[in-house]
Motif scaffolding. Structure first.
Motif, PDB file in Angstrom:
ATOM      1  N   VAL A 184       0.835  -1.197   0.000  1.00 30.56           N
ATOM      2  CA  VAL A 184       0.000   0.000   0.000  1.00 30.56           C
ATOM      3  C   VAL A 184       0.875   1.254   0.000  1.00 30.56           C
ATOM      4  O   VAL A 184       0.605   2.223  -0.724  1.00 30.56           O
ATOM      5  CB  VAL A 184      -0.933   0.008   1.233  1.00 30.56           C
ATOM      6  CG1 VAL A 184      -1.685   1.343   1.328  1.00 30.56           C
ATOM      7  CG2 VAL A 184      -1.918  -1.151   1.151  1.00 30.56           C
ATOM      8  N   GLU A 185       1.944   1.212   0.779  1.00 30.39           N
ATOM      9  CA  GLU A 185       2.865   2.342   0.847  1.00 30.39           C
ATOM     10  C   GLU A 185       3.482   2.636  -0.511  1.00 30.39           C
ATOM     11  O   GLU A 185       3.594   3.799  -0.922  1.00 30.39           O
ATOM     12  CB  GLU A 185       3.964   2.035   1.868  1.00 30.39           C
ATOM     13  CG  GLU A 185       4.979   3.154   2.032  1.00 30.39           C
ATOM     14  CD  GLU A 185       6.087   2.810   3.010  1.00 30.39           C
ATOM     15  OE1 GLU A 185       6.884   3.719   3.321  1.00 30.39           O
ATOM     16  OE2 GLU A 185       6.160   1.649   3.446  1.00 30.39           O
ATOM     17  N   TYR A 189       3.089   5.920  -2.992  1.00 31.97           N
ATOM     18  CA  TYR A 189       4.308   6.629  -3.405  1.00 31.97           C
ATOM     19  C   TYR A 189       4.285   6.864  -4.915  1.00 31.97           C
ATOM     20  O   TYR A 189       4.585   7.973  -5.383  1.00 31.97           O
ATOM     21  CB  TYR A 189       5.545   5.809  -3.020  1.00 31.97           C
ATOM     22  CG  TYR A 189       6.814   6.308  -3.663  1.00 31.97           C
ATOM     23  CD1 TYR A 189       7.466   7.451  -3.192  1.00 31.97           C
ATOM     24  CD2 TYR A 189       7.358   5.648  -4.767  1.00 31.97           C
ATOM     25  CE1 TYR A 189       8.618   7.924  -3.806  1.00 31.97           C
ATOM     26  CE2 TYR A 189       8.518   6.110  -5.373  1.00 31.97           C
ATOM     27  CZ  TYR A 189       9.141   7.242  -4.897  1.00 31.97           C
ATOM     28  OH  TYR A 189      10.282   7.708  -5.504  1.00 31.97           O
ATOM     29  N   LEU A 190       3.930   5.842  -5.679  1.00 36.52           N
ATOM     30  CA  LEU A 190       3.866   5.988  -7.140  1.00 36.52           C
ATOM     31  C   LEU A 190       2.819   7.039  -7.531  1.00 36.52           C
ATOM     32  O   LEU A 190       3.038   7.847  -8.440  1.00 36.52           O
ATOM     33  CB  LEU A 190       3.533   4.640  -7.782  1.00 36.52           C
ATOM     34  CG  LEU A 190       4.605   3.551  -7.686  1.00 36.52           C
ATOM     35  CD1 LEU A 190       4.073   2.229  -8.236  1.00 36.52           C
ATOM     36  CD2 LEU A 190       5.864   3.952  -8.437  1.00 36.52           C
ATOM     37  N   TYR A 191       1.687   7.013  -6.850  1.00 39.16           N
ATOM     38  CA  TYR A 191       0.597   7.943  -7.183  1.00 39.16           C
ATOM     39  C   TYR A 191       0.953   9.388  -6.827  1.00 39.16           C
ATOM     40  O   TYR A 191       0.700  10.316  -7.608  1.00 39.16           O
ATOM     41  CB  TYR A 191      -0.668   7.517  -6.449  1.00 39.16           C
ATOM     42  CG  TYR A 191      -1.850   8.426  -6.691  1.00 39.16           C
ATOM     43  CD1 TYR A 191      -2.479   8.456  -7.940  1.00 39.16           C
ATOM     44  CD2 TYR A 191      -2.337   9.250  -5.681  1.00 39.16           C
ATOM     45  CE1 TYR A 191      -3.561   9.294  -8.181  1.00 39.16           C
ATOM     46  CE2 TYR A 191      -3.417  10.090  -5.907  1.00 39.16           C
ATOM     47  CZ  TYR A 191      -4.024  10.109  -7.156  1.00 39.16           C
ATOM     48  OH  TYR A 191      -5.088  10.948  -7.390  1.00 39.16           O
ATOM     49  N   LEU A 212      -6.668   1.726  -4.626  1.00 44.74           N
ATOM     50  CA  LEU A 212      -8.031   1.411  -4.201  1.00 44.74           C
ATOM     51  C   LEU A 212      -8.127   1.255  -2.691  1.00 44.74           C
ATOM     52  O   LEU A 212      -9.211   1.005  -2.160  1.00 44.74           O
ATOM     53  CB  LEU A 212      -8.517   0.131  -4.892  1.00 44.74           C
ATOM     54  CG  LEU A 212      -8.615   0.197  -6.417  1.00 44.74           C
ATOM     55  CD1 LEU A 212      -9.021  -1.149  -6.984  1.00 44.74           C
ATOM     56  CD2 LEU A 212      -9.603   1.285  -6.835  1.00 44.74           C
ATOM     57  N   VAL A 213      -6.992   1.356  -2.030  1.00 40.80           N
ATOM     58  CA  VAL A 213      -6.972   1.265  -0.567  1.00 40.80           C
ATOM     59  C   VAL A 213      -6.359   2.544  -0.004  1.00 40.80           C
ATOM     60  O   VAL A 213      -5.500   3.165  -0.638  1.00 40.80           O
ATOM     61  CB  VAL A 213      -6.163   0.036  -0.075  1.00 40.80           C
ATOM     62  CG1 VAL A 213      -6.882  -1.245  -0.433  1.00 40.80           C
ATOM     63  CG2 VAL A 213      -4.761   0.048  -0.653  1.00 40.80           C
ATOM     64  N   SER A 214      -6.826   2.953   1.158  1.00 42.12           N
ATOM     65  CA  SER A 214      -6.288   4.144   1.791  1.00 42.12           C
ATOM     66  C   SER A 214      -4.900   3.851   2.350  1.00 42.12           C
ATOM     67  O   SER A 214      -4.466   2.704   2.395  1.00 42.12           O
ATOM     68  CB  SER A 214      -7.219   4.606   2.923  1.00 42.12           C
ATOM     69  OG  SER A 214      -7.219   3.628   3.965  1.00 42.12           O
ATOM     70  N   LYS A 215      -4.246   4.887   2.814  1.00 40.04           N
ATOM     71  CA  LYS A 215      -2.911   4.695   3.374  1.00 40.04           C
ATOM     72  C   LYS A 215      -2.942   3.847   4.630  1.00 40.04           C
ATOM     73  O   LYS A 215      -1.928   3.240   5.008  1.00 40.04           O
ATOM     74  CB  LYS A 215      -2.280   6.060   3.670  1.00 40.04           C
ATOM     75  CG  LYS A 215      -1.962   6.864   2.427  1.00 40.04           C
ATOM     76  CD  LYS A 215      -1.302   8.188   2.755  1.00 40.04           C
ATOM     77  CE  LYS A 215      -1.005   8.979   1.500  1.00 40.04           C
ATOM     78  NZ  LYS A 215      -0.356  10.271   1.791  1.00 40.04           N
ATOM     79  N   SER A 216      -4.107   3.778   5.257  1.00 35.95           N
ATOM     80  CA  SER A 216      -4.240   2.939   6.451  1.00 35.95           C
ATOM     81  C   SER A 216      -4.572   1.503   6.115  1.00 35.95           C
ATOM     82  O   SER A 216      -4.615   0.638   6.977  1.00 35.95           O
ATOM     83  CB  SER A 216      -5.337   3.511   7.360  1.00 35.95           C
ATOM     84  OG  SER A 216      -6.599   3.483   6.685  1.00 35.95           O
ATOM     85  N   GLY A 217      -4.821   1.252   4.796  1.00 36.92           N
ATOM     86  CA  GLY A 217      -5.103  -0.103   4.362  1.00 36.92           C
ATOM     87  C   GLY A 217      -6.568  -0.393   4.145  1.00 36.92           C
ATOM     88  O   GLY A 217      -6.947  -1.498   3.754  1.00 36.92           O
ATOM     89  N   LYS A 218      -7.444   0.613   4.346  1.00 36.34           N
ATOM     90  CA  LYS A 218      -8.886   0.412   4.152  1.00 36.34           C
ATOM     91  C   LYS A 218      -9.243   0.542   2.675  1.00 36.34           C
ATOM     92  O   LYS A 218      -8.639   1.316   1.940  1.00 36.34           O
ATOM     93  CB  LYS A 218      -9.664   1.445   4.977  1.00 36.34           C
ATOM     94  CG  LYS A 218      -9.501   1.263   6.485  1.00 36.34           C
ATOM     95  CD  LYS A 218     -10.330   2.284   7.237  1.00 36.34           C
ATOM     96  CE  LYS A 218     -10.171   2.105   8.736  1.00 36.34           C
ATOM     97  NZ  LYS A 218     -10.984   3.098   9.501  1.00 36.34           N
TER      98      LYS A 218
END
Length: 223
Positions: A184-185, A189-191, A212-218
């Protein structure tokens, strides 16, 4: 990559002399020595000499060709892997530099990676004081034994690295090493850091789409 090269680029050579620099991460390590020993024991070669150049004098022809790639890259616009492949091909006259991609243009996998370290560590012992040695000779006449030298005119020392308690079979082969998904991290970073540098709008979402997932993993798609 070394295994892929032998399987697809060699001419069935039985005697090999390989020169390399002293990089322990890529060249002078137990996995590489064990792999070359495995090739000899499996009957692919009769003899392999693996030689390392003297520290401080390790620049040779491959470095020159890499330098040509760097020169071409500095004056090229690279938006994706296809562009980088073209840079490599155009870096020399006569196509001395060629790029080997993992997948072809149709998305078919060409190169596979295997769990060599795990596989080989079950067959061979580690080479003692490996970083101090500069010449390794492996011969089919001495099963599982390598000759090592600290310098070319130095005395040869025989070392048995084969774990004799384990039966050897040339048909045994390591399991495929599967690629991990982007974390996810890394996706964020790419985005956030790389997407802005892609000038072609059609390729922004291809390589750096919004995760498609938030930085918190949701899961962001549930919103």
């Amino acid at each position: 990559m070394v295994h892929h090269y032998f399987e697809n680029r060699s001419f069935g050579e039985k005697r090999l002399v390989i020169h390399a620099d002293n990089c322990s991460g890529q060249n002078k390590n137990n996995a590489m020595i064990q792999y070359l020993t495995w090739r000899v024991m499996s009957g692919f070669h009769d003899q392999i000499k693996y030689c390392f150049m003297v520290a401080g004098h390790t620049k040779f022809s491959p470095d020159g060709f890499f330098g040509l790639i760097k020169l071409k890259l500095r004056n090229s616009e690279v938006q994706d892997l296809a562009d980088l492949v073209q840079v490599v091909h155009n870096s020399t006259i006569g196509e001395f530099n060629t790029a080997q991609t993992i997948y072809d243009s149709d998305g078919n996998q060409q190169v596979y990676f295997y769990k060599w370290t795990e596989f080989l560590s079950g067959i061979f012992h580690k080479v003692p004081q490996i970083l101090q040695q500069h010449h390794f000779e492996i011969s089919s006449k001495k099963f599982g034994i390598i000759n090592v030298q600290t310098k070319i005119e130095g005395e040869k020392t025989e070392i048995s690295i084969f774990k004799k308690k384990k039966a050897f079979s040339s048909t045994d082969f390591p399991n495929i090493l599967l690629a991990k998904k982007l974390s996810v991290e890394r996706q964020w970073y790419l985005y956030e850091q790389i997407r802005e540098h892609i000038s072609d709008p059609s390729k922004k979402d291809q390589y750096c789409s919004k995760p498609l997932v938030s930085k918190s993993g949701k899961d962001e798609s549930e919103k």
